[in-house]
Design a protein around this motif. Structure first.
Motif, mmCIF file in Angstrom:
data_model
loop_
_atom_site.group_PDB
_atom_site.id
_atom_site.type_symbol
_atom_site.label_atom_id
_atom_site.label_comp_id
_atom_site.label_asym_id
_atom_site.label_seq_id
_atom_site.Cartn_x
_atom_site.Cartn_y
_atom_site.Cartn_z
ATOM 1 N N PHE A 290 10.430 2.932 7.133
ATOM 2 C CA PHE A 290 9.392 3.933 7.380
ATOM 3 C C PHE A 290 7.984 3.407 7.127
ATOM 4 C CE2 PHE A 290 12.399 7.711 6.771
ATOM 5 C CZ PHE A 290 12.675 7.686 8.116
ATOM 6 N N ASN A 291 7.842 2.539 6.160
ATOM 7 C CA ASN A 291 6.502 2.159 5.740
ATOM 8 C C ASN A 291 6.218 0.678 5.887
ATOM 9 O OD1 ASN A 291 7.710 4.302 3.529
ATOM 10 N ND2 ASN A 291 5.741 4.895 4.406
ATOM 11 N N ASP A 303 -2.751 3.929 0.653
ATOM 12 C CA ASP A 303 -1.535 4.631 1.099
ATOM 13 C C ASP A 303 -0.422 4.353 0.100
ATOM 14 O OD1 ASP A 303 0.364 5.919 2.491
ATOM 15 O OD2 ASP A 303 0.284 4.646 4.288
ATOM 16 N N LEU A 304 -0.226 5.337 -0.800
ATOM 17 C CA LEU A 304 0.754 5.117 -1.857
ATOM 18 C C LEU A 304 2.110 5.664 -1.441
ATOM 19 C CD1 LEU A 304 -1.333 5.946 -5.010
ATOM 20 C CD2 LEU A 304 -0.789 3.737 -4.032
ATOM 21 N N ILE A 305 3.114 4.906 -1.726
ATOM 22 C CA ILE A 305 4.470 5.286 -1.348
ATOM 23 C C ILE A 305 5.245 5.609 -2.613
ATOM 24 C CG2 ILE A 305 6.564 4.557 -0.180
ATOM 25 C CD1 ILE A 305 4.687 2.374 1.122
ATOM 26 N N ASP A 306 5.866 6.761 -2.605
ATOM 27 C CA ASP A 306 6.691 7.187 -3.727
ATOM 28 C C ASP A 306 8.016 6.445 -3.647
ATOM 29 O OD1 ASP A 306 7.780 8.478 -5.772
ATOM 30 O OD2 ASP A 306 7.503 10.505 -4.973
ATOM 31 N N ILE A 307 8.298 5.593 -4.614
ATOM 32 C CA ILE A 307 9.558 4.852 -4.506
ATOM 33 C C ILE A 307 10.662 5.465 -5.341
ATOM 34 C CG2 ILE A 307 8.496 2.679 -3.877
ATOM 35 C CD1 ILE A 307 8.830 1.756 -6.724
ATOM 36 N N THR A 320 5.004 4.559 -7.940
ATOM 37 C CA THR A 320 4.499 4.473 -6.574
ATOM 38 C C THR A 320 4.089 3.031 -6.314
ATOM 39 O OG1 THR A 320 2.276 5.023 -7.305
ATOM 40 C CG2 THR A 320 3.639 6.837 -6.466
#
Lengths: 445, 333
Positions: A290-291, A303-307, A320
């Protein structure tokens, strides 16, 4: 020397013919990350359209996909079967789902796999014709005159395709049969793989109560489906970025002239993410899908991604990561893969080809910005390839990840002539003493 | 920040379920949602919910392949229902009791349909027969009305009626309105036949019509006698017709030796006719009679049996007279 190879390949051709008569055949792409199965129905060969034109897909529309299924692969690493039970179960899953969708029982299967250290050999031979006209047996004779290199113990020939015929000083003949001349020369491309890998796959398929009707290298078949016709004709390289391997195949004059395989793929990118971020592989795969990307921009820092995570530790579960960091993890690995491909292409002499088109396909080619990165490493003419459209293929199976499955369908419908499709000359085939005696009589009386 | 939830099936990236051929395209992970409503018992011994491994067992795989085999599918779709129906019927009719019950039921239904008023015959109407004959007919066709027309054997009734002597022909049919219509054509007596056993009436074909007590009952009819005379009634009638000019003198015709006729007149006179062409011979006799008054004389018998040589036998008295009379021949001697 080649007798048992002849036997087994001819047996597979026979199986394929039987499957054609029955009208249903399964296509099995045994990959490292997924196993795809298509069920094809053949409606009769080479039916022309109503207006007697050759029709779409250049007459390759003799079949229709009536069942398609894919399952997560297990027990396959680097395109080779490592755990037979697991692989067998995965094949069974895919096949059952495809059969269920097709609503018909399938008995014949054509499989492809990518790994097992494919190695290409260029063979050539020249013979003086016995008569004036090139006949089928002359072609067989010249093919058999090829000086087979010592490809090593435990290796097996997977493809042996005549790619070019030359009659006297006319070269570039596709089919010399029926033409007049004095001497016939042939260039042949031979691909060998580890025999154990083939045996394992054959055994897995046998354990699923299926008959193997053909086997192919996935580098070859994904090139068949992902390269358009003029690319195949003028020369192009197809790079199939799979899960465990990245296969390279070079096409010229509609024949594969080189194939190789880099033992790195999308799974390694996922593994890097998993290790770098400290998340499970499934989450890493999802984040990558997705990212993921290979080109960082300024916006990616924000753009922070919640892992996530489900340990119960609040701090741990609220981690994140910025997209730039993710790209920073992915990019070196992708670059490494592409560098490795570059090395293989250089080894094959790709820079001497008249047309240096490169087509990226396979599930790994869906990484955002990959074409830009590949342009820097591989050369200017890079495009992303998707498989040819075939009848009845579900929309979900038209992505680049299915180019080898679709290519294998085309291969099943219209296999290229291989070495074993021509008769072996009788004088080298000791199993036919009676024919030899007849020949001796004919020659001497 | 985008929420991200880890799922166990990373293969599916589909946001909404697809329609069309893709709906069947199944990936390895379980994509269908668990049904909201489920009987609590089913979950206990039904399939395991949320099974992670989607692999079918070997048995399941083989079974599914077997069920997808065209022959097996056809067998299950066609053969199995046929077999089930046959088996059910076989088991049901295996017991004699039930078999009889079914037979009885069928018979019952059949009777109830046959006994409907639309099919009932209430009376027999006889046309073209005299009183006596009608009674005879009613006697030989004993039907107790009302009777269903399904039970009537019209052919057989007609044969029975035609078998009666006075009946020449008969037609029997069931008329609308529940009437058994019998149309009879009676035989007309044309001749009286006297035999040793009695006196009978015959029609023109020689068939027996009736036995009578006395000749006088039918005095106007000609009389024949002799064995086998009934087989040649037509010839006898021709002879009677020819002998009409003799008027009341004719007593009757006698069949001699089942071969030829004798015309018997009163006063014991007899005309013996030949076997062949008796009418012609009789006409000759009548012609002679016309001219010579042959039959008015003392002639006992005119024998015409030999056509070339007709012979006359005189009565006894006449013969004696003949002997005593001196006959003068034409020349006076």
């Amino acid at each position: 020397m080649m007798t048992d190879l002849y036997q087994s390949q001819r047996a597979m051709r026979q199986m394929r013919r039987q499957a054609m008569q029955r009208g249903v055949v399964a296509i099995l792409d045994v990959g490292s990350s997924k196993i795809a199965c298509l069920v094809l129905r053949f409606d009769g060969a080479n039916r022309l359209s109503e207006d007697n034109s050759i029709g779409s897909l250049a007459g390759q529309t003799g079949f229709r996909v009536i069942g398609a299924a894919t399952t997560r692969s297990r027990g396959v690493q680097f395109g080779e079967v490592t755990a037979m039970q697991e692989t067998e179960r995965a094949i069974r899953t895919a096949l059952q789902a495809a059969q269920k969708m097709a609503d018909i029982r399938v008995d014949h299967v054509i499989a492809c796999f990518s790994g097992a250290n494919p190695r290409s050999y260029g063979l050539d031979a020249q013979v003086d014709l016995e008569g004036q006209v090139v006949s089928e047996s002359e072609v067989g004779r010249v093919l058999n005159a090829c000086d087979v290199p010592d490809y090593g113990v435990g290796r097996e020939v997977l493809h042996a395709q005549p790619v070019n015929f030359a009659l006297d000083n006319r070269s570039g003949l596709i089919d010399p049969r029926g033409q007049m001349g004095q001497s016939l020369a042939v260039d042949m491309h031979m691909l060998t793989v580890d025999a154990v890998a083939i045996q394992n796959i054959v055994r897995c398929i046998k354990r699923c109560d299926l008959e193997l009707a053909g086997i192919a290298n996935s580098a070859y078949v994904s090139g068949v489906s992902a390269l358009v016709e003029d690319e195949q004709e003028l020369g192009a390289a197809c790079i199939d970025m799979g899960g465990g391997t990245t296969s390279v195949s070079i096409f010229m004059k509609k024949h594969m002239i080189y194939a190789d395989c880099v033992r790195m793929g999308g799974d390694h990118v996922t593994a890097d993410i998993s290790m770098g971020l400290g998340v499970p592989a499934a989450v890493a795969e999802r984040i990558k899908t997705f990212n993921g990307g290979v080109h960082a921009t300024g916006a990616d820092d924000r753009d922070l991604i919640d892992i996530g995570g489900d340990t119960g530790d609040w701090e741990h579960d609220r981690r994140t990561v910025s997209r730039a960091e993710l790209i920073g993890i992915m990019r070196p690995r992708v670059e490494e893969i592409l560098e490795e491909v570059r090395v293989r292409l250089d080894a094959a002499g790709f820079e001497h080809m008249p047309s240096q088109q490169i087509v990226l396909t396979g599930g790994g080619s869906q990484i955002m910005g990959l074409d830009g990165l590949a342009t820097r490493i591989l050369g200017q003419r890079v495009r992303l390839g998707r498989p040819l459209r075939v009848h009845g293929l579900p929309q979900s199976a038209t992505g680049p990840g299915f180019s080898s499955a679709v290519g294998l369908s085309l291969f099943a419908a219209h296999p290229q002539d291989e070495w074993w499709d021509f008769e072996i000359p009788v004088d080298t085939y000791a199993a036919r003493p009676f024919k030899r005696a007849m020949r001796w009589f004919r020659d001497n009386w | 920040m985008r929420p991200l939830r880890a799922t166990r099936a990373p293969v599916i990236h589909r946001s909404k379920p697809l329609a069309g051929p893709d709906a069947d395209f199944s990936s390895g992970a379980r994509s269908e949602a668990e049904p909201k409503l489920r009987l609590s018992g089913v979950k206990l011994f039904g399939r395991k919910s949320q099974r992670f491994d989607p692999t079918p067992s070997r048995l399941n795989y083989r079974l599914q392949r077997w069920m997808l085999t065209p022959g097996v599918r056809r067998g299950l779709r066609v053969g199995l229902p046929i077999f089930a129906i046959c088996a059910a019927a076989g088991i049901y009719f295996g017991s004699a009791e039930r078999r009889e019950a079914v037979v009885a039921y069928v018979a019952d239904v059949k009777t109830s349909i046959q006994q409907r008023p639309e099919f009932m015959v209430n009376l027999m109407a006889i046309d073209g027969a005299g009183t006596n004959l009608s009674e005879d007919i009613r006697e030989v066709v004993p039907l107790d009305f009302p009777i269903s027309s399904w039970d009537l054997d019209v052919e057989q009734i007609r044969d029975t009626i035609t078998g009666l002597d006075p009946v020449k022909s008969a037609s029997v049919r069931v008329r609308p309105g529940g009437i058994l219509q019998v149309d009879v054509e009676e035989r007309q007596p044309v001749i009286v036949w006297r035999t040793r056993r009695g006196i009978e009436l015959l029609d023109e074909t020689g068939a027996h019509v009736e036995r009578i007590a006395s000749r006088k009952e039918h005095a106007n009819l000609p009389l024949i006698a002799g064995k086998g005379a009934d087989a040649h009634v037509a010839e006898a009638l021709q002879l009677v017709n020819t002998a009409r000019s003799l008027g009341g003198r004719v007593r009757g015709i006698v069949r001699i030796g089942e071969r030829r006729w004798d015309l018997v007149l009163d006063r014991g006179q007899r005309i013996m006719l030949p076997t062949e062409r008796p009418v012609r011979a009789l006409e000759r006799v009548l012609a002679v009679n016309e001219v010579q008054d042959l039959l008015e004389r003392d002639v006992a018998v005119v024998d015409m049996r030999l056509g070339q040589r007709p012979t006359i036998r005189m009565t006894k008295a006449a013969s004696e007279d003949w002997w005593n009379t001196k006959v003068t021949v034409g020349n006076g001697q």
